[in-house]
Design an enzyme around this catalytic site. Structure first.
Site, PDB file in Angstrom:
ATOM      1  N   ASP A 135      64.364 -46.419  -8.725  1.00  0.00           N
ATOM      2  CA  ASP A 135      63.124 -47.189  -8.861  1.00  0.00           C
ATOM      3  C   ASP A 135      62.880 -47.907  -7.531  1.00  0.00           C
ATOM      4  O   ASP A 135      62.328 -47.323  -6.611  1.00  0.00           O
ATOM      5  CB  ASP A 135      63.275 -48.161 -10.037  1.00  0.00           C
ATOM      6  N   PHE A 191      57.915 -47.230 -17.063  1.00  0.00           N
ATOM      7  CA  PHE A 191      59.274 -47.395 -17.569  1.00  0.00           C
ATOM      8  C   PHE A 191      59.560 -46.289 -18.571  1.00  0.00           C
ATOM      9  O   PHE A 191      58.850 -46.122 -19.556  1.00  0.00           O
ATOM     10  CB  PHE A 191      59.469 -48.772 -18.207  1.00  0.00           C
ATOM     11  N   ARG A 195      68.898 -44.221 -25.527  1.00  0.00           N
ATOM     12  CA  ARG A 195      69.719 -43.335 -24.687  1.00  0.00           C
ATOM     13  C   ARG A 195      69.951 -41.999 -25.377  1.00  0.00           C
ATOM     14  O   ARG A 195      70.200 -40.991 -24.730  1.00  0.00           O
ATOM     15  CB  ARG A 195      71.086 -43.971 -24.407  1.00  0.00           C
ATOM     16  N   GLU A 212      72.999 -40.352 -10.275  1.00  0.00           N
ATOM     17  CA  GLU A 212      72.177 -41.478 -10.726  1.00  0.00           C
ATOM     18  C   GLU A 212      71.095 -40.977 -11.682  1.00  0.00           C
ATOM     19  O   GLU A 212      70.639 -39.838 -11.558  1.00  0.00           O
ATOM     20  CB  GLU A 212      71.602 -42.111  -9.459  1.00  0.00           C
ATOM     21  N   ASP A 213      70.724 -41.806 -12.628  1.00  0.00           N
ATOM     22  CA  ASP A 213      69.672 -41.394 -13.563  1.00  0.00           C
ATOM     23  C   ASP A 213      68.298 -41.472 -12.923  1.00  0.00           C
ATOM     24  O   ASP A 213      67.506 -40.545 -12.992  1.00  0.00           O
ATOM     25  CB  ASP A 213      69.730 -42.235 -14.851  1.00  0.00           C
TER      26      ASP A 213
HETATM   27  P1  IMP Z   1      66.539 -49.616  -8.760  1.00  0.00           P
HETATM   28  O1  IMP Z   1      67.718 -50.421  -8.277  1.00  0.00           O
HETATM   29  O2  IMP Z   1      65.284 -50.467  -8.849  1.00  0.00           O
HETATM   30  O3  IMP Z   1      66.295 -48.360  -7.983  1.00  0.00           O
HETATM   31  O4  IMP Z   1      66.808 -49.247 -10.248  1.00  0.00           O
HETATM   32  C1  IMP Z   1      67.727 -48.360 -10.549  1.00  0.00           C
HETATM   33  C2  IMP Z   1      68.326 -48.559 -11.911  1.00  0.00           C
HETATM   34  O5  IMP Z   1      67.504 -49.269 -12.816  1.00  0.00           O
HETATM   35  C3  IMP Z   1      68.507 -47.204 -12.504  1.00  0.00           C
HETATM   36  O6  IMP Z   1      69.789 -46.728 -12.201  1.00  0.00           O
HETATM   37  C4  IMP Z   1      68.313 -47.446 -13.971  1.00  0.00           C
HETATM   38  O7  IMP Z   1      69.551 -47.761 -14.562  1.00  0.00           O
HETATM   39  C5  IMP Z   1      67.404 -48.620 -14.060  1.00  0.00           C
HETATM   40  N1  IMP Z   1      66.004 -48.168 -14.248  1.00  0.00           N
HETATM   41  C6  IMP Z   1      65.030 -48.113 -13.319  1.00  0.00           C
HETATM   42  N2  IMP Z   1      63.879 -47.650 -13.833  1.00  0.00           N
HETATM   43  C7  IMP Z   1      64.139 -47.403 -15.138  1.00  0.00           C
HETATM   44  C8  IMP Z   1      63.331 -46.886 -16.208  1.00  0.00           C
HETATM   45  O8  IMP Z   1      62.137 -46.530 -16.076  1.00  0.00           O
HETATM   46  N3  IMP Z   1      63.965 -46.745 -17.402  1.00  0.00           N
HETATM   47  C9  IMP Z   1      65.261 -47.080 -17.614  1.00  0.00           C
HETATM   48  N4  IMP Z   1      66.044 -47.569 -16.637  1.00  0.00           N
HETATM   49  C10 IMP Z   1      65.488 -47.739 -15.402  1.00  0.00           C
HETATM   50 MG    MG Z   2      71.273 -46.660 -13.366  1.00  0.00          MG
END
Ligand code: IMP
Ligand code: MG
Length: 196
Positions: free
Chosen positions: A109, A166, A179, A105-106
């Site tokens: 959040d 972000f 990207r 995973e990148d």
């Molecule tokens: P979560 O479900 O809130 O944990 O978000 C996870 C996904 O949201 C990550 O896999 C990213 O693809 C995207 N994401 C969350 N924060 C960022 C950010 O700061 N920049 C770009 N993509 C984000």
């Molecule tokens: Mg993602």
């Protein structure tokens, strides 16, 4: 040096710092797997954001990685989640039972994406499930990560804890852009036509 229409001026992680940490993560994960006799894993790359990280990471792993992709989306073009994540596997998941799966995973959040994906994979009788995330935001998170010490100690590996901002670059986007930046930057408010 790339030129961008919108603003990503504050560098958070340089190319060199990322490269070093990705190599460390791959060494750690490889060691963990070898220690438990695992010689092959399914690297499950979460699209789209993790594709750059995954490309660097799998090439540093010392055990075989079968690479598969899953698309989990919730952000649309916004900077916060817009709906419950939807999961789309780009391969036949009936091949997964009995396999050692490593989610790549990148960024974590809210933790929702990971939570939904793991809940889904738990139904598939995997041999093991681990998660390797490049970035982990310092946010209050109920449940999946902080809640389960066992999970954090045994299955979860991450590159960098970062502030709740972000970020873009190294695979991470905002509305499809950035990207291709080689480093990771904080997305800033619209100014006009700055250069990175
Ligand atoms: P979560 O479900 O809130 O944990 O978000 C996870 C996904 O949201 C990550 O896999 C990213 O693809 C995207 N994401 C969350 N924060 C960022 C950010 O700061 N920049 C770009 N993509 C984000
Ligand atoms: Mg993602």
């Amino acid at each position: 040096m790339k030129t961008f229409q919108t603003k990503t001026s504050q560098q958070l992680l340089s190319e060199g710092v990322i490269e070093k940490r990705v190599a460390e993560l791959a060494a750690t994960l490889s060691r963990e797997y070898v220690k438990t006799g695992v010689t092959e894993v399914v690297a499950l790359v979460v699209l789209k954001g993790a594709f750059v990280f995954a490309a660097d990471f799998i090439r540093q792993m010392t055990i075989s990685c079968r690479v598969e992709f899953v698309k989990v989306s919730s952000y649309e073009d916004a900077t916060s989640p817009q709906h419950t994540p939807s999961i789309q596997y780009l391969f036949d998941t009936s091949t997964l039972p009995g396999k050692h799966v490593l989610i790549i995973e990148d960024i974590i959040d809210s933790g929702n994406t990971l939570h939904v994906l793991m809940a889904d994979l738990f139904n598939l009788s995997l041999a093991s499930l681990k998660v390797c995330a490049l970035l982990d935001k310092e946010v209050f998170r109920e449940g999946i990560l902080e809640g389960y010490r066992w999970f954090a100690n045994n299955c979860y590996y991450m590159g960098f804890r970062i502030p709740d901002k972000f970020v873009v670059g190294y695979g991470l986007d905002h509305a499809g852009l950035y990207r291709d930046l080689p480093d990771i930057r904080v997305l800033e408010e619209e100014k006009n036509g700055d250069q990175v």
